[in-house]
Design a protein around this motif. Structure first.
Motif, PDB file in Angstrom:
ATOM      1  N   ILE A 185     -12.251  -0.595  12.378  1.00  0.00           N
ATOM      2  CA  ILE A 185     -13.664  -0.909  12.210  1.00  0.00           C
ATOM      3  C   ILE A 185     -14.260  -1.129  13.591  1.00  0.00           C
ATOM      4  O   ILE A 185     -13.910  -2.088  14.272  1.00  0.00           O
ATOM      5  N   ASP A 186     -15.121  -0.218  13.994  1.00  0.00           N
ATOM      6  CA  ASP A 186     -15.727  -0.268  15.328  1.00  0.00           C
ATOM      7  C   ASP A 186     -14.687  -0.458  16.424  1.00  0.00           C
ATOM      8  O   ASP A 186     -14.879  -1.219  17.372  1.00  0.00           O
ATOM      9  N   GLY A 187     -13.552   0.222  16.298  1.00  0.00           N
ATOM     10  CA  GLY A 187     -12.502   0.141  17.302  1.00  0.00           C
ATOM     11  C   GLY A 187     -11.584  -1.059  17.157  1.00  0.00           C
ATOM     12  O   GLY A 187     -10.630  -1.196  17.908  1.00  0.00           O
ATOM     13  N   ASN A 188     -11.836  -1.931  16.180  1.00  0.00           N
ATOM     14  CA  ASN A 188     -10.973  -3.094  15.920  1.00  0.00           C
ATOM     15  C   ASN A 188      -9.989  -2.747  14.813  1.00  0.00           C
ATOM     16  O   ASN A 188     -10.387  -2.308  13.743  1.00  0.00           O
ATOM     17  N   ARG A 189      -8.694  -2.951  15.058  1.00  0.00           N
ATOM     18  CA  ARG A 189      -7.688  -2.729  14.023  1.00  0.00           C
ATOM     19  C   ARG A 189      -7.584  -3.977  13.179  1.00  0.00           C
ATOM     20  O   ARG A 189      -7.368  -5.064  13.696  1.00  0.00           O
ATOM     21  N   VAL A 190      -7.758  -3.815  11.889  1.00  0.00           N
ATOM     22  CA  VAL A 190      -7.653  -4.915  10.936  1.00  0.00           C
ATOM     23  C   VAL A 190      -6.492  -4.596  10.016  1.00  0.00           C
ATOM     24  O   VAL A 190      -6.496  -3.558   9.351  1.00  0.00           O
ATOM     25  N   PHE A 191      -5.486  -5.461   9.984  1.00  0.00           N
ATOM     26  CA  PHE A 191      -4.313  -5.235   9.149  1.00  0.00           C
ATOM     27  C   PHE A 191      -4.498  -5.925   7.807  1.00  0.00           C
ATOM     28  O   PHE A 191      -4.873  -7.087   7.743  1.00  0.00           O
ATOM     29  N   GLY A 192      -4.268  -5.173   6.745  1.00  0.00           N
ATOM     30  CA  GLY A 192      -4.377  -5.714   5.398  1.00  0.00           C
ATOM     31  C   GLY A 192      -5.816  -5.744   4.906  1.00  0.00           C
ATOM     32  O   GLY A 192      -6.718  -5.179   5.524  1.00  0.00           O
ATOM     33  N   PRO A 193      -6.038  -6.434   3.783  1.00  0.00           N
ATOM     34  CA  PRO A 193      -7.374  -6.527   3.197  1.00  0.00           C
ATOM     35  C   PRO A 193      -8.352  -7.215   4.145  1.00  0.00           C
ATOM     36  O   PRO A 193      -7.975  -8.090   4.925  1.00  0.00           O
ATOM     37  N   CYS A 194      -9.624  -6.802   4.057  1.00  0.00           N
ATOM     38  CA  CYS A 194     -10.632  -7.411   4.928  1.00  0.00           C
ATOM     39  C   CYS A 194     -11.959  -7.563   4.200  1.00  0.00           C
ATOM     40  O   CYS A 194     -12.221  -6.905   3.203  1.00  0.00           O
ATOM     41  N   ALA A 195     -12.768  -8.470   4.720  1.00  0.00           N
ATOM     42  CA  ALA A 195     -14.130  -8.701   4.244  1.00  0.00           C
ATOM     43  C   ALA A 195     -15.067  -8.370   5.388  1.00  0.00           C
ATOM     44  O   ALA A 195     -14.869  -8.828   6.515  1.00  0.00           O
ATOM     45  N   LEU A 196     -16.069  -7.557   5.097  1.00  0.00           N
ATOM     46  CA  LEU A 196     -17.049  -7.168   6.108  1.00  0.00           C
ATOM     47  C   LEU A 196     -18.385  -7.797   5.761  1.00  0.00           C
ATOM     48  O   LEU A 196     -18.955  -7.521   4.708  1.00  0.00           O
ATOM     49  N   LEU A 197     -18.842  -8.650   6.640  1.00  0.00           N
ATOM     50  CA  LEU A 197     -20.134  -9.322   6.512  1.00  0.00           C
ATOM     51  C   LEU A 197     -20.857  -9.078   7.815  1.00  0.00           C
ATOM     52  O   LEU A 197     -20.826  -9.901   8.710  1.00  0.00           O
ATOM     53  N   PRO A 198     -21.467  -7.893   7.953  1.00  0.00           N
ATOM     54  CA  PRO A 198     -22.003  -7.511   9.261  1.00  0.00           C
ATOM     55  C   PRO A 198     -22.802  -8.618   9.928  1.00  0.00           C
ATOM     56  O   PRO A 198     -23.632  -9.231   9.265  1.00  0.00           O
ATOM     57  N   PRO A 199     -22.482  -8.880  11.187  1.00  0.00           N
ATOM     58  CA  PRO A 199     -21.564  -8.158  12.061  1.00  0.00           C
ATOM     59  C   PRO A 199     -20.134  -8.699  12.053  1.00  0.00           C
ATOM     60  O   PRO A 199     -19.334  -8.306  12.875  1.00  0.00           O
ATOM     61  N   ALA A 200     -19.769  -9.583  11.118  1.00  0.00           N
ATOM     62  CA  ALA A 200     -18.440 -10.200  11.104  1.00  0.00           C
ATOM     63  C   ALA A 200     -17.420  -9.333  10.365  1.00  0.00           C
ATOM     64  O   ALA A 200     -17.739  -8.691   9.365  1.00  0.00           O
ATOM     65  N   PRO A 239      -6.530  -2.134   1.404  1.00  0.00           N
ATOM     66  CA  PRO A 239      -6.053  -0.827   1.887  1.00  0.00           C
ATOM     67  C   PRO A 239      -5.422  -0.015   0.756  1.00  0.00           C
ATOM     68  O   PRO A 239      -4.742  -0.576  -0.104  1.00  0.00           O
ATOM     69  N   PRO A 240      -5.669   1.299   0.751  1.00  0.00           N
ATOM     70  CA  PRO A 240      -5.049   2.141  -0.282  1.00  0.00           C
ATOM     71  C   PRO A 240      -3.568   2.326   0.018  1.00  0.00           C
ATOM     72  O   PRO A 240      -3.197   2.660   1.140  1.00  0.00           O
ATOM     73  N   GLN A 241      -2.729   2.093  -0.970  1.00  0.00           N
ATOM     74  CA  GLN A 241      -1.295   2.274  -0.794  1.00  0.00           C
ATOM     75  C   GLN A 241      -0.934   3.722  -1.061  1.00  0.00           C
ATOM     76  O   GLN A 241      -1.589   4.395  -1.860  1.00  0.00           O
ATOM     77  N   VAL A 242       0.099   4.202  -0.418  1.00  0.00           N
ATOM     78  CA  VAL A 242       0.560   5.566  -0.615  1.00  0.00           C
ATOM     79  C   VAL A 242       1.312   5.619  -1.936  1.00  0.00           C
ATOM     80  O   VAL A 242       2.216   4.824  -2.175  1.00  0.00           O
ATOM     81  N   SER A 243       0.895   6.540  -2.822  1.00  0.00           N
ATOM     82  CA  SER A 243       1.580   6.707  -4.096  1.00  0.00           C
ATOM     83  C   SER A 243       2.879   7.481  -3.889  1.00  0.00           C
ATOM     84  O   SER A 243       2.927   8.428  -3.116  1.00  0.00           O
ATOM     85  N   THR A 244       3.890   7.051  -4.583  1.00  0.00           N
ATOM     86  CA  THR A 244       5.178   7.764  -4.531  1.00  0.00           C
ATOM     87  C   THR A 244       5.295   8.583  -5.812  1.00  0.00           C
ATOM     88  O   THR A 244       4.555   8.409  -6.771  1.00  0.00           O
ATOM     89  N   ALA A 245       6.276   9.468  -5.853  1.00  0.00           N
ATOM     90  CA  ALA A 245       6.510  10.270  -7.056  1.00  0.00           C
ATOM     91  C   ALA A 245       6.804   9.358  -8.254  1.00  0.00           C
ATOM     92  O   ALA A 245       6.370   9.616  -9.367  1.00  0.00           O
ATOM     93  N   LEU A 246       7.518   8.261  -8.038  1.00  0.00           N
ATOM     94  CA  LEU A 246       7.833   7.318  -9.102  1.00  0.00           C
ATOM     95  C   LEU A 246       6.552   6.683  -9.651  1.00  0.00           C
ATOM     96  O   LEU A 246       6.402   6.537 -10.862  1.00  0.00           O
TER      97      LEU A 246
END
Length: 141
Positions: A30-45, A129-136
């Motif tokens: 987000i605007d060059g900031n890496r955010v790991f996991g779920p996030c809340a965006l309350l512009p500009p926060a 974040p969207p998780q990668v689906s596996t064949a299972l």
């Protein structure tokens, strides 16, 4: 029970919008900031959002969004790799507070949030974040 919370921006900028540049199963850029996991965006926060899955989206986990001044018009909820049902009582609480909710899979929620903020709408986002689906996983559906 809750006190009103206000956010004061100390640095006035010409453009307070934020842009979701990319997403992955690990998080967001987000605007060059890496955010790991779920996030809340309350512009500009940009904030970490403590949920694991869409099942953790509760009135309490969304309380920040309705306690802010100025009030947001629309909350974009990204529920992961696919659209998931949110507890109806949670949606009723947001409606009662005057906040429209758009529930989408996270890739579409990112695009919707970017569009709304480009239109200068008072929007916020809560993204898992969207998780990668596996064949299972596909065989279970």
């Amino acid at each position: 029970m809750y006190q009103r919370t206000t956010v004061t921006i100390m640095q006035k900028e010409q453009d307070n919008r934020i842009l979701i540049q990319s997403y992955s199963p690990q998080g967001f850029n987000i605007d060059g900031n890496r955010v790991f996991g779920p996030c809340a965006l309350l512009p500009p926060a940009i904030l970490q959002w403590k949920v694991g899955t869409y099942k953790d989206i509760t009135e309490e986990s969304l309380s920040l969004f309705h306690m802010l001044e100025p009030k947001i018009e629309i909350l974009v909820l990204g529920t992961g790799a696919k659209v998931e049902r949110i507890n109806p009582t949670v949606l009723a609480m947001l409606k009662k507070k005057g906040i429209a909710v758009e529930i989408q899979d996270t890739p579409n929620a990112c695009a919707t949030f970017n569009f709304l903020t480009s239109e200068r709408r008072v929007a916020a986002a809560a993204l898992i974040p969207p998780q990668v689906s596996t064949a299972l996983d596909l065989m279970r559906e």
